[in-house]
Scaffold this motif. Sequence first.
Motif, PDB file in Angstrom:
ATOM      1  N   UNK A 277      -6.229  -2.634   6.648  1.00  0.00           N
ATOM      2  CA  UNK A 277      -5.630  -3.642   7.446  1.00  0.00           C
ATOM      3  C   UNK A 277      -6.128  -5.068   7.031  1.00  0.00           C
ATOM      4  N   UNK A 278      -7.429  -5.270   6.682  1.00  0.00           N
ATOM      5  CA  UNK A 278      -7.914  -6.512   6.120  1.00  0.00           C
ATOM      6  C   UNK A 278      -7.400  -7.099   4.972  1.00  0.00           C
ATOM      7  N   UNK A 279      -7.074  -6.238   4.179  1.00  0.00           N
ATOM      8  CA  UNK A 279      -6.520  -6.747   2.751  1.00  0.00           C
ATOM      9  C   UNK A 279      -5.084  -6.685   2.621  1.00  0.00           C
ATOM     10  N   UNK A 280      -4.430  -5.925   3.283  1.00  0.00           N
ATOM     11  CA  UNK A 280      -2.892  -5.752   3.174  1.00  0.00           C
ATOM     12  C   UNK A 280      -2.066  -6.140   4.205  1.00  0.00           C
ATOM     13  N   UNK A 281      -2.558  -7.143   5.268  1.00  0.00           N
ATOM     14  CA  UNK A 281      -1.866  -7.530   6.330  1.00  0.00           C
ATOM     15  C   UNK A 281      -1.768  -9.192   6.164  1.00  0.00           C
ATOM     16  N   UNK A 282      -0.573  -9.561   6.140  1.00  0.00           N
ATOM     17  CA  UNK A 282      -0.483 -11.102   5.860  1.00  0.00           C
ATOM     18  C   UNK A 282      -0.006 -11.627   7.144  1.00  0.00           C
ATOM     19  N   UNK A 283      -0.540 -12.895   7.487  1.00  0.00           N
ATOM     20  CA  UNK A 283      -0.319 -13.519   8.828  1.00  0.00           C
ATOM     21  C   UNK A 283       1.142 -13.675   9.094  1.00  0.00           C
ATOM     22  N   UNK A 324      -2.391   4.646  -2.948  1.00  0.00           N
ATOM     23  CA  UNK A 324      -0.856   4.359  -3.216  1.00  0.00           C
ATOM     24  C   UNK A 324      -0.150   5.467  -3.120  1.00  0.00           C
ATOM     25  N   UNK A 325      -0.657   6.529  -2.504  1.00  0.00           N
ATOM     26  CA  UNK A 325       0.236   7.826  -1.820  1.00  0.00           C
ATOM     27  C   UNK A 325       0.594   7.691  -0.518  1.00  0.00           C
ATOM     28  N   UNK A 326       0.099   6.720   0.067  1.00  0.00           N
ATOM     29  CA  UNK A 326       0.313   6.455   1.603  1.00  0.00           C
ATOM     30  C   UNK A 326       1.659   5.750   1.894  1.00  0.00           C
ATOM     31  N   UNK A 327       2.555   6.423   2.794  1.00  0.00           N
ATOM     32  CA  UNK A 327       3.917   5.721   2.822  1.00  0.00           C
ATOM     33  C   UNK A 327       3.948   4.445   3.553  1.00  0.00           C
ATOM     34  N   UNK A 328       2.804   4.036   4.404  1.00  0.00           N
ATOM     35  CA  UNK A 328       2.678   2.636   4.971  1.00  0.00           C
ATOM     36  C   UNK A 328       2.490   1.716   3.825  1.00  0.00           C
ATOM     37  N   UNK A 329       1.369   2.285   2.872  1.00  0.00           N
ATOM     38  CA  UNK A 329       1.058   1.281   1.828  1.00  0.00           C
ATOM     39  C   UNK A 329       2.127   0.850   0.791  1.00  0.00           C
TER      40      UNK A 329
END
Length: 897
Positions: A277-283, A324-329
Amino acid sequence: MTAIKHALQRDIFTPNDERLLSIVNVCKAGKKKKNCFLCATVTTERPVQVKVVKVKKSDKGDFYKRQIAWALRDLAVVDAKDAIKENPEFDLHFEKIYKWVASSTAEKNAFISCIWKLNQRYLRKKIDFVNVSSQLLEESVPSGENQSVTGGDEEAVDEYQELNAREEQDIEIIMEGCEYAISNAEAFAERLSRELQVLDGANIQSIMASEKQVNILMKLLDEALQEVDQIEFKLSSYEEMLQSVKEQMDQISESNHLIHLSNTNNVKLLSEIEFLVNHMDLAKGHIKALQEGDLASSRGIEACTNAADALLQCMNVALRPGHDMLLAVKQQQQRFSDLREHFARRLASHLNNVFVQQFTQALLQLYNRSSFLSVPGHDQSSTLAQHSIELTLPNHHPFHRDLLRYAKLMEWLKSTDYGKYEGLTKNYMDYLSRLYEREIKDFFEVAKIKMTGTTKESKKFGLHGSSGKLTGSTSSLNKLSVQSSGNRRSQSSSLLDMGNMSTSDLDVADRTKFDKIFEQVLSELEPLCLAEQDFISKFFKLQQHQSMPGTVTEADDLDGGTSSRQHNSGTPLPVSSEKDMIRQMMTKIFRCIEPELNNLIALGDKIDSFNSLYMLVKMSHHVWTAQNVDPASFLSTTLGNVLVTVKRNFDKCISNQIRQMEEVKISKKSKVGILPFVAEFEEFAGLAESIFKNAERRGDLDKAYTKLIRGVFVNVEKVANESQKTPRDVVMMENFHHIFATLSRLKISCLEAEKKEAKQKYTDHLQSYVIYSLGQPLEKLNHFFEGVEARVAQGIREEEVSYQLAFNKQELRKVIKEYPGKEVKKGLDNLYKKVDKHLCEEENLLQVVWHSMQDEFIRQYKHFEGLIARCYPGSGVTMEFTIQDILDYCSSIAQSH
């Protein structure tokens, strides 16, 4: 060996209160066999010190000397090399390793066994015995090698046991109680034996008397065993009762373990989620800026830059294993990729529009600046006046300033989508190359017009319109002819043209004007190129301040260069390739600079070959300045290439002068005087010294001086040899005097040898001409005295010459009467007129030559007087004129003319 042990004990160890226990004859491994002995010793005083001593025989061979000793406690390892096979080699590890070879394996084993026993007895720190047989460490030392050197039946080392302090005290008390303990040891021993028997009997009686107490003790032990059995029975019952409790506790423990494991997994899962959440969430604000941000305003550019940086951080985050195997990612990464593609297209499109807008605006400014040249019927003199005031290149600083706002976005585009970055680079180069080509050609057009003078004259050079092209053919340039008001002179490519022009006709003001124009052209080009290169490196984020290995002479075309390097999207160039790219971009943008400079140089050379001197100095200075900034920059490379052309023109000019010296022809009907190329060398040297003062390329001028002066010397002599009207000595004397005067005045350091040579040639030919021209003014008198000297040379004494019939006093008086003072003056007057016809007025050497002839004539007069005094003593015969008369004649003749 026993004899050696006794000798060593007696001579070396006994004086030092030491006992020798073992000895081995050794030599150092791998060296010349110089035998010595290793000895194991103990001190006789307490505390006991154990040592290993190296003993060596003296050089004279009559006694042994102690060489070195090691404490046994410093010995770390004893390496016997092989525990199975017999091997005389062994190592002792003290502070360093000593390698020895024993004289026999038995001596080595005995010595190692002794060391082991001493270690066991006296040292707390145990020594490591490597490759030593276990049997050797257990057996006793052979009696033959370990007996004391002082007694016969002393116990071996392993049977000896030291008494402790209490035992020593008890023995001393017993011995004090018996007076003969020392004097009669056998009686004392018998007494001690009897007392020991008495003590043994008493001990046995005491044991027999304690039987009752033993029975009581045994009974108590039986009762204790019964109590132990009862306790064990109770403990067994307690254990059965606690068995159920143990099972319950095991279940509770297993349940607690599962709870702890669950909590741990939850914490780890929460950590992973927080990381994503902290590193892959763009404002949302960043997303909006990337999709709709205004790229025209400063605030919008700043917002887009921040959003692009945030997007790049999200895309470049280092995912942990399994993320990298997570769908959300995967979905978030796809979303970031779409945002990147969309913003990259939008940014590239906007920057292309900015390039087009700036290009169009610059073209309008350029059109307004040069529109007067293209208006039919417009007054060309006003256009020339306008351009003479504004010989400047347009300033691109406002365009650079506007584009530098996008520098960070260009850096982002370079790292994320190299394909679009490369496309923008090519578009920028395409627009800028066309713009700079128009500006630079127009700039050089104005410079050429200023160099050639009026617009009418510029038409003769083929300069038309504002395009900056030389529309005239090459043949028209070769037939270049320029005439300025009030001063008409033919311009040729020769600096020293003998047939068509004189260097005195050259207009110094025109040369100064050309020098200023050429300097202004270079001064305008230099900041333009440096500013553009600095902008390219900042805007396109390329390295430019690191020196490239080697010297680049000519840049490759950017399209060819980039096609040879297949870069993937988002792959940055290495540093060397980035510097190559700067050079290639500058080459394509300013591809017209070098040809235009070469055309300008050719024009200046055709106007006046003296201009090659100005151009060489100015171009060298600018090349030196550019190389100090960056030796591999486009400006340094381009100016260096042009400098080569200028240097070739300079060398060609010098070669032409030498060739024309060789082709010079002189008039057969008039006197030669100062040769044209001698006078022109003076003018060339004077001008060159003023131009090359403190110049970087002074060495080139010195080489040219050397070639020219050699050519002048050779061709002066050639003309002198071919001269028919003027004597050879006069041609040589006058011209070399002129050359000497020129070199003395200019003080050219590299021509000091030539200056001395010119002076010597002038002096030699002056003397030769004086002797040749003066000849024999008193011819008959001279022939008479030549005969006198011939008689003297044949052996006749000087005072007897007067008795010779042909050379008596009467013949001498007859010859002297033929040369009265009036005739002498007349002959000198004719000689003065003859010299005056030979010499030229420019060099003004008549009086110098006349004075030299006067001195030569007086020398001949004194010679004749000397012969008369020696050969005709007391005759009273004298010349009819004196030296003073000669001086008066010469002075009168000189003043009358």
